[in-house]
Structures are given as structure tokens and as C-alpha cells.
Design a protein around this motif. Structure first.
Motif, PDB file in Angstrom:
ATOM      1  N   TYR A  23      -1.589  -4.080  22.575  1.00 11.99           N
ATOM      2  CA  TYR A  23      -2.709  -4.691  23.293  1.00 11.99           C
ATOM      3  C   TYR A  23      -2.701  -4.239  24.749  1.00 11.99           C
ATOM      4  CZ  TYR A  23      -4.210  -7.583  19.414  1.00 11.99           C
ATOM      5  OH  TYR A  23      -4.721  -8.005  18.211  1.00 11.99           O
ATOM      6  N   GLY A  24      -3.842  -3.724  25.184  1.00  8.73           N
ATOM      7  CA  GLY A  24      -3.922  -3.107  26.504  1.00  8.73           C
ATOM      8  C   GLY A  24      -3.781  -4.065  27.645  1.00  8.73           C
ATOM      9  N   GLY A  25      -4.229  -5.323  27.452  1.00  3.52           N
ATOM     10  CA  GLY A  25      -4.077  -6.293  28.528  1.00  3.52           C
ATOM     11  C   GLY A  25      -2.622  -6.589  28.816  1.00  3.52           C
ATOM     12  N   GLY A  26      -1.835  -6.710  27.752  1.00  7.00           N
ATOM     13  CA  GLY A  26      -0.404  -6.923  27.922  1.00  7.00           C
ATOM     14  C   GLY A  26       0.304  -5.695  28.457  1.00  7.00           C
ATOM     15  N   GLY A  27      -0.365  -4.549  28.347  1.00  7.25           N
ATOM     16  CA  GLY A  27       0.205  -3.303  28.846  1.00  7.25           C
ATOM     17  C   GLY A  27       0.958  -2.550  27.774  1.00  7.25           C
ATOM     18  N   ILE A  65      -4.318   1.617  35.908  1.00 12.36           N
ATOM     19  CA  ILE A  65      -4.816   0.239  35.914  1.00 12.36           C
ATOM     20  C   ILE A  65      -6.330   0.254  35.736  1.00 12.36           C
ATOM     21  CG2 ILE A  65      -4.951  -1.912  37.211  1.00 12.36           C
ATOM     22  CD1 ILE A  65      -2.473  -0.884  38.783  1.00 12.36           C
ATOM     23  N   ALA A  66      -6.786  -0.374  34.663  1.00  8.11           N
ATOM     24  CA  ALA A  66      -8.217  -0.466  34.383  1.00  8.11           C
ATOM     25  C   ALA A  66      -8.790  -1.662  35.117  1.00  8.11           C
ATOM     26  CB  ALA A  66      -8.451  -0.598  32.882  1.00  8.11           C
ATOM     27  N   ALA A  67      -9.809  -1.436  35.940  1.00  9.14           N
ATOM     28  CA  ALA A  67     -10.359  -2.499  36.771  1.00  9.14           C
ATOM     29  C   ALA A  67     -11.883  -2.461  36.756  1.00  9.14           C
ATOM     30  CB  ALA A  67      -9.839  -2.377  38.207  1.00  9.14           C
ATOM     31  N   SER A  68     -12.460  -3.570  37.178  1.00  6.62           N
ATOM     32  CA  SER A  68     -13.921  -3.703  37.261  1.00  6.62           C
ATOM     33  C   SER A  68     -14.314  -4.022  38.697  1.00  6.62           C
ATOM     34  CB  SER A  68     -14.395  -4.813  36.318  1.00  6.62           C
ATOM     35  OG  SER A  68     -15.731  -5.160  36.584  1.00  6.62           O
ATOM     36  N   SER A  69     -15.347  -3.378  39.183  1.00  2.00           N
ATOM     37  CA  SER A  69     -15.795  -3.608  40.559  1.00  2.00           C
ATOM     38  C   SER A  69     -16.306  -5.033  40.753  1.00  2.00           C
ATOM     39  CB  SER A  69     -16.890  -2.596  40.928  1.00  2.00           C
ATOM     40  OG  SER A  69     -17.982  -2.698  40.021  1.00  2.00           O
ATOM     41  N   ASN A  70     -16.869  -5.642  39.692  1.00  2.28           N
ATOM     42  CA  ASN A  70     -17.390  -7.001  39.799  1.00  2.28           C
ATOM     43  C   ASN A  70     -16.290  -8.027  40.082  1.00  2.28           C
ATOM     44  OD1 ASN A  70     -19.992  -6.103  39.266  1.00  2.28           O
ATOM     45  ND2 ASN A  70     -19.776  -6.397  37.050  1.00  2.28           N
ATOM     46  N   LEU A  71     -15.086  -7.780  39.568  1.00  4.61           N
ATOM     47  CA  LEU A  71     -13.984  -8.726  39.708  1.00  4.61           C
ATOM     48  C   LEU A  71     -12.921  -8.260  40.701  1.00  4.61           C
ATOM     49  CD1 LEU A  71     -13.534  -9.471  35.894  1.00  4.61           C
ATOM     50  CD2 LEU A  71     -14.638 -10.956  37.588  1.00  4.61           C
ATOM     51  N   TRP A  81       6.612   8.676  32.043  1.00 12.18           N
ATOM     52  CA  TRP A  81       5.911   7.634  31.306  1.00 12.18           C
ATOM     53  C   TRP A  81       4.613   7.278  32.018  1.00 12.18           C
ATOM     54  CZ3 TRP A  81       7.716   5.928  26.637  1.00 12.18           C
ATOM     55  CH2 TRP A  81       9.059   6.187  26.350  1.00 12.18           C
ATOM     56  N   PHE A  82       3.572   7.024  31.220  1.00 15.51           N
ATOM     57  CA  PHE A  82       2.347   6.423  31.722  1.00 15.51           C
ATOM     58  C   PHE A  82       2.289   4.996  31.188  1.00 15.51           C
ATOM     59  CE2 PHE A  82       1.320  10.958  31.770  1.00 15.51           C
ATOM     60  CZ  PHE A  82       0.779  11.097  33.043  1.00 15.51           C
ATOM     61  N   VAL A  83       2.085   4.038  32.082  1.00 10.75           N
ATOM     62  CA  VAL A  83       1.971   2.629  31.699  1.00 10.75           C
ATOM     63  C   VAL A  83       0.560   2.166  32.018  1.00 10.75           C
ATOM     64  CG1 VAL A  83       2.754   0.272  32.130  1.00 10.75           C
ATOM     65  CG2 VAL A  83       4.411   2.142  32.016  1.00 10.75           C
ATOM     66  N   MET A  84      -0.119   1.652  31.009  1.00 11.82           N
ATOM     67  CA  MET A  84      -1.496   1.198  31.190  1.00 11.82           C
ATOM     68  C   MET A  84      -1.547  -0.325  31.177  1.00 11.82           C
ATOM     69  SD  MET A  84      -4.897   2.074  28.964  1.00 11.82           S
ATOM     70  CE  MET A  84      -6.429   1.207  29.318  1.00 11.82           C
ATOM     71  N   GLY A  85      -2.411  -0.889  32.015  1.00  9.40           N
ATOM     72  CA  GLY A  85      -2.615  -2.326  32.051  1.00  9.40           C
ATOM     73  C   GLY A  85      -3.949  -2.654  32.690  1.00  9.40           C
ATOM     74  N   ASP A  86      -4.331  -3.923  32.635  1.00 14.15           N
ATOM     75  CA  ASP A  86      -5.577  -4.370  33.238  1.00 14.15           C
ATOM     76  C   ASP A  86      -5.329  -4.881  34.652  1.00 14.15           C
ATOM     77  OD1 ASP A  86      -6.838  -3.731  30.912  1.00 14.15           O
ATOM     78  OD2 ASP A  86      -7.148  -5.792  30.233  1.00 14.15           O
ATOM     79  N   ASP A  87      -6.449  -5.138  35.373  1.00 11.69           N
ATOM     80  CA  ASP A  87      -6.312  -5.633  36.747  1.00 11.69           C
ATOM     81  C   ASP A  87      -5.912  -7.105  36.797  1.00 11.69           C
ATOM     82  OD1 ASP A  87      -8.702  -6.460  35.708  1.00 11.69           O
ATOM     83  OD2 ASP A  87      -9.955  -5.796  37.378  1.00 11.69           O
ATOM     84  N   ASP A  88      -5.958  -7.803  35.648  1.00 12.58           N
ATOM     85  CA  ASP A  88      -5.443  -9.176  35.609  1.00 12.58           C
ATOM     86  C   ASP A  88      -4.111  -9.232  34.869  1.00 12.58           C
ATOM     87  OD1 ASP A  88      -6.533  -8.627  33.118  1.00 12.58           O
ATOM     88  OD2 ASP A  88      -7.204 -10.685  32.773  1.00 12.58           O
ATOM     89  N   THR A  89      -3.364  -8.149  34.961  1.00 12.97           N
ATOM     90  CA  THR A  89      -2.011  -8.058  34.389  1.00 12.97           C
ATOM     91  C   THR A  89      -1.018  -7.849  35.519  1.00 12.97           C
ATOM     92  OG1 THR A  89      -2.903  -7.024  32.388  1.00 12.97           O
ATOM     93  CG2 THR A  89      -0.535  -6.830  32.749  1.00 12.97           C
ATOM     94  N   VAL A  90       0.082  -8.574  35.482  1.00 11.75           N
ATOM     95  CA  VAL A  90       1.162  -8.341  36.450  1.00 11.75           C
ATOM     96  C   VAL A  90       2.366  -7.790  35.694  1.00 11.75           C
ATOM     97  CG1 VAL A  90       0.397 -10.098  38.085  1.00 11.75           C
ATOM     98  CG2 VAL A  90       1.990 -10.728  36.282  1.00 11.75           C
ATOM     99  N   PHE A  91       3.057  -6.840  36.308  1.00  8.98           N
ATOM    100  CA  PHE A  91       4.212  -6.182  35.694  1.00  8.98           C
ATOM    101  C   PHE A  91       5.483  -6.518  36.472  1.00  8.98           C
ATOM    102  CE2 PHE A  91       0.728  -3.402  34.314  1.00  8.98           C
ATOM    103  CZ  PHE A  91       1.021  -3.259  32.962  1.00  8.98           C
ATOM    104  N   VAL A  92       6.589  -6.618  35.746  1.00 13.33           N
ATOM    105  CA  VAL A  92       7.915  -6.682  36.361  1.00 13.33           C
ATOM    106  C   VAL A  92       8.486  -5.271  36.249  1.00 13.33           C
ATOM    107  CG1 VAL A  92      10.182  -7.784  36.342  1.00 13.33           C
ATOM    108  CG2 VAL A  92       8.157  -9.087  35.651  1.00 13.33           C
ATOM    109  N   VAL A  93       8.307  -4.490  37.297  1.00 16.06           N
ATOM    110  CA  VAL A  93       8.518  -3.047  37.213  1.00 16.06           C
ATOM    111  C   VAL A  93       9.985  -2.681  36.954  1.00 16.06           C
ATOM    112  CG1 VAL A  93       6.481  -2.487  38.569  1.00 16.06           C
ATOM    113  CG2 VAL A  93       8.652  -2.858  39.729  1.00 16.06           C
ATOM    114  N   ASP A  94      10.922  -3.458  37.500  1.00 15.64           N
ATOM    115  CA  ASP A  94      12.335  -3.148  37.264  1.00 15.64           C
ATOM    116  C   ASP A  94      12.684  -3.287  35.790  1.00 15.64           C
ATOM    117  OD1 ASP A  94      12.795  -2.709  39.973  1.00 15.64           O
ATOM    118  OD2 ASP A  94      13.166  -4.821  40.336  1.00 15.64           O
TER     119      ASP A  94
END
Length: 511
Positions: free
Chosen positions: A242-246, A109-115, A193-206
Motif C-alpha cells: 500500500y502506497g500510503g504506508g510506503g 513523495i506524492a503530494a497534492s497542491s490543494n493540501l 533504494w527508492f522509498v515511496m510515500g504520500d504527503d500524509d505519511t511520516v517515516f522513521v528513517v533510521d
């Protein structure tokens, strides 16, 4: 005078032969009978008792009687109870017998300390402490509590040695593009598997587990989806995840990427973001994008009702740009809206956001159900072809782009005062154990409706809709098909009852 006919001479040899043959045949018959009886006696102990043989039949009779008795209640249709014992095989949301499990997936999960203070709440909405595995990669240290139930926090490696020449972007794209490689270097065991996403992305893991189980994790796979904006896809690439969508990368591919990524990044200093750098390296490795439409970048502004109310027939995997779009449920915060949505995800993740269409024939209403999210009632009859096309309740990522700038078909929001939909949002949901079904209550949005001159009953008399559904965790192991829904009888004029589930044989959506 006639004389008597002389008798033939008596042949003792023939008589003896006949007696011997008869005795031989009788002996064989006796031996066969004894042998058969002996077999029966020997096998009697090894055969199951009669009660055991009758048990399956008794079980079927019991199920049949219970099914018919329960089907007398209008909320459990007869045709739907047939194979439910086989379908309801699920442990923590994972499909029984599935090769890939949740434990085999690692999130980066890619995140920013500011947010971080705001977006950590988005991660909490979908993260399962003790079940999901992964790392949040930040640019610098932040304060966290041990009991927050968040992933492990790590600081990204230094990227100052890499060139970055894009004037519109930010250098943070360099560190974010290395999230998968840095996660791989941690040496986690049993990763597929490696799954990448942003900190403003929510996943339905199942649903991620369900989708990734379709692919051989020992091969090179780069799985993701494009943007909703046609202009974005032209500017970047339709072949880019697109990385935001994961997106998901199989373990062998991640290993090959890690070996060459730093050299690859140096060759593309002019690219804008992290995801186009990833795609550039995938192009060098010769691995194309495998598209899964359930990853949602959501490069749009405004209300997602039009998109989520007509979700494609594919598992919902992710939602991005939570900060950009309006809260999923009106008159609440973004975090509380996500928490409400994941109540439905908990009960039937495979069916979340799946659309079903039916008609109230008596009142000539068209009904569209987005399970776990919203129900829309429209006066008049709209064809399924229209209802499955998203309405433009949202705005384009590029303000000057018109409706032709979407990467999918859309339809305009109606201007006719009588055709404005009445929207009922999911208010609460529970699981009825006795009937093995999910009961969702959807409350009407109280937005004002324009005056309608049509001489037909208005849905404004309905305050709530109760949607009944059996969980169907194995639905994506079959060919994709939209669910059917049926209007059920109701004793209250203010409440409508709907049933949603698998279509019966020969059932089509028609008025």
C-alpha cells in the motif's frame, strides 16, 4: 684357599667414546641455553611493556567497579550495563558497519497542491534537511520558502495520454504511480533504494535503514505491507504494497520498472489507485511483495492507541492517514503530536513504539509500555497474550464491517468499569549523559474513569510515570524479542518508576 678374582683388561677405546659423547651432549645443552637466551633478548624490545599487558585487565576492573557503583542506583540494573559500550555505536542514527546508509535511500513523495499548506508540516516532522534525499512530486507549482527544510519540489509529468476508466478513482493515480520512475530519471548518484510515500505519511528513517540493510540492494526487491482492513486487501490484493504506508524498491528493480511502466500502465486503465498499478507491473516483472509489518497504511478511523499500544515486535517504519485518525496525543494538534513523538525517535528510534509488559505484584496491576508513546495500567492481571493483542479503540475503514474485518487479531474495549486502563502519555523526554539512559516522563490522561467497586488500590493516585531506558540501536540485529520492564521503588506515591530494556537470562513475563 680361595684365590682373588682376576680384573678385566682396561679398554681405552670404550672410555674415549664415552668422553666424546658426554662432551657432545654438554655442548648441545650449552648451545641451546645460549640460543634460548638470545631469543629472549631479541624479543624483549618487540614485546609490549607490562603496563600495556595489564591495561585491558585494569580497564575491565574499572568498568566493573563503575558498573557496580552505578548499579547501586535503582535505575541502572546490574545485568544491563555489561555490553552497553559495544551496543551504543551509532552515528546520526545509522548502525555502525551497516552496508546501507541513509544517503543510499531516495524518497519519492506524492503530494497534492490543494493540501500542500497542511501536509508540508507532516513532512517537516520527519524530514532531515541535509541528510535525507528525495523529491516531492506535485500536480502544479506551490509557494515555498528556501529555509523551510523541505525536500526538492518538482512537477509530475503529463499523463493525459494514458487511459483511466475507473469511475470511483481519480486520474491523479496515474501520475502518482510514476513517482519512482520519474525520480529515477533524475539520475541521482549512489542510490540503492527508492522509498515511496504520500504527503500524509511520516517515516522513521533510521528504522528504514535498519530494515533495508537486511536485503541485497543489487537484487530485485519490492518491500512493503498490506492494509489493516481485510476488506481492502480482498478488494485490492494481499500481494500489494500500500502506497500510503510506503514501500521500497531496490535500484535494479526500479530500472527495470522504468523501462516498461508506461506500457504497463496502459494495460490497466480500470484499476483504482497508484499502488495497485505498481503491483500489476511487479506481477508482470515477476517480483512478489516482501512484507515488512512496520509499514503502516492505517486504513482505520479514530484513536490509534489500541494499535500503537500493542505494536508488533518489528521496527516502526511509517504512519499513514495522519489526517484521518485522531492526533497521536490527545488535546493537541496533529503536527504538535508528531513533533512530540519524534522527540523519542531522536533518542532511540529502534525502540519507538516497542511494547513491554510487566506487573506490579504488590498492587496486582498489569502494565503495558509502548516506549516513547504511552503507558497503560490496568487493575487486575491480564496475560501477556491478551496485552499484546490490540484493543479496538479504532473503527474499521468500512463502517458496516464488524471486528472480523481486520487483517489481524483484536480484542474489544472492556466494558467493565474497573478494567478501563489508566493511560499515561509521553510528555517529555531527555537523555541523561552521566548514566547513558533516556528518561521519559509520561503524564496521566485526565479523562474521567467510572466508579469501581473493587477493593484494591487505584492507579488514579499516580500522576506521572518515569520510564528509564538505555538506547539500543543494534536491537534489530538480534532475533526479535519484546523488551522486559520492571517496577522500581519510588519515594513518591504520585510517581511510578519503570525500567525498560533487554530481558535477563531466564526472565519471563509473569506475575
Amino acid at each position: 684357599m680361595m684365590g682373588s678374582r682376576p680384573s678385566p683388561p682396561h679398554n681405552t677405546n670404550v672410555v674415549g667414546f664415552r668422553c666424546t659423547l658426554t662432551c657432545f651432549i654438554l655442548a648441545i645443552c650449552v648451545l641451546y641455553i645460549l640460543y634460548s637466551s638470545n631469543l629472549l633478548f631479541l624479543s624483549r624490545d618487540s614485546c609490549p611493556p607490562a603496563t600495556t599487558l595489564l591495561a585491558p585487565l585494569q580497564h575491565l576492573q574499572t568498568n566493573s567497579s563503575s558498573s557496580s557503583s552505578s548499579s547501586q542506583d535503582y535505575n541502572i540494573p546490574e545485568d544491563y550495563t555489561e555490553n552497553e559500550d559495544r551496543k551504543l555505536v551509532m552515528v546520526h542514527g545509522e548502525q555502525s558497519g551497516s552496508d546501507t546508509k541513509l544517503k543510499h535511500i531516495v524518497f519519492g513523495i506524492a503530494a497534492s497542491s490543494n493540501l500542500w499548506d497542511k501536509r508540508r508540516e507532516y513532512i517537516k516532522a520527519w524530514w532531515r534537511a541535509g541528510e535525507t534525499r528525495g523529491v516531492v512530486w506535485l500536480d502544479k507549482k506551490v509557494r515555498i520558502r528556501r529555509d523551510e527544510g523541505l525536500p526538492e519540489i518538482r512537477i509530475s509529468g503529463d499523463t493525459s495520454k494514458f487511459k483511466y476508466t475507473n469511475r470511483q478513482g481519480r486520474r491523479s493515480a496515474l501520475r502518482i504511480s510514476r513517482v519512482v520512475s520519474e525520480t529515477l530519471r533524475l539520475g541521482m548518484k549512489d542510490v540503492r533504494w527508492f522509498v515511496m510515500g504520500d504527503d500524509d505519511t511520516v517515516f522513521v528513517v533510521d528504522n528504514l535503514v535498519r530494515v533495508l540493510s537486511k536485503y541485497d540492494h543489487n537484487q530485485f526487491y519490492y518491500v512493503g505491507s498490506s492494509s489493516e482492513s481485510h476488506v481492502q486487501n480482498i478488494y485490492f490484493s494481499y500481494g500489494m504494497a500500500y502506497g500510503g504506508g510506503g514501500f521500497a524498491i531496490s535500484y535494479p528493480l526500479a530500472k527495470e520498472l522504468e523501462k516498461m511502466q508506461d506500457r504497463c500502465i496502459q494495460r490497466y486503465p480500470g484499476l483504482y489507485g497508484s499502488d495497485d498499478r505498481m503491483q500489476a507491473c511487479m506481477a508482470e516483472l515477476g517480483v512478489p511483495l516482501t512484507k515488512e509489518a512496520g509499514f503502516h497504511q492505517y486504513d482505520v478511523y479514530g484513536d490509534l492507541l489500541g494499535l500503537l499500544g500493542a505494536h508488533p515486535v518489528t521496527p516502526l517504519l511509517s504512519l499513514h492517514h495522519i489526517d484521518v485518525v485522531e492526533p497521536l496525543f490527545p488535546r493537541t494538534t496533529r503536527v504538535k503530536a508528531l513533533q512530540r513523538l519524534f522527540q523519542s525517535v531522536k533518542h532511540d528510534s529502534a525502540s519507538i513504539m516497542q511494547q513491554s509488559i510487566c506487573y506490579d505484584k504488590r498492587r496486582s496491576w498489569s502494565i503495558s509500555v509502548s516506549w516513547g508513546y504511552a503507558v497503560q495500567i490496568l487493575r487486575g492481571v491480564l496475560s501477556p497474550r491478551e496485552l499484546e493483542t490490540p484493543t479496538r479503540t479504532f473503527l474499521n475503514w468500512y463502517p458496516r464491517a464488524d471486528y472480523t474485518a481486520y487483517a489481524f487479531n483484536t480484542r474489544p474495549v472492556t466494558k467493565h468499569p474497573c478494567q478501563k486502563p489508566f493511560v499515561f502519555y509521553m510528555n517529555n523526554v531527555r537523555y541523561d549523559r552521566s548514566k547513558r539512559q533516556v528518561v521519559g516522563v509520561y503524564a496521566r490522561d485526565r479523562s474521567r474513569h467510572p466508579y469501581c467497586r473493587w477493593k484494591m488500590e487505584s492507579p488514579d493516585k499516580i500522576d506521572s510515570i518515569v520510564v528509564l531506558k538505555r538506547p539500543d540501536p543494534l536491537r534489530w540485529q538480534k532475533s526479535p524479542r519484546r523488551d522486559c520492564c520492571r517496577v522500581l521503588p519510588s519515594h513518591k506515591k504520585s510517581t511510578m518508576y519503570l525500567w525498560v530494556g533487554s530481558c535477563r537470562g531466564g526472565e519471563i513475563i509473569e506475575l
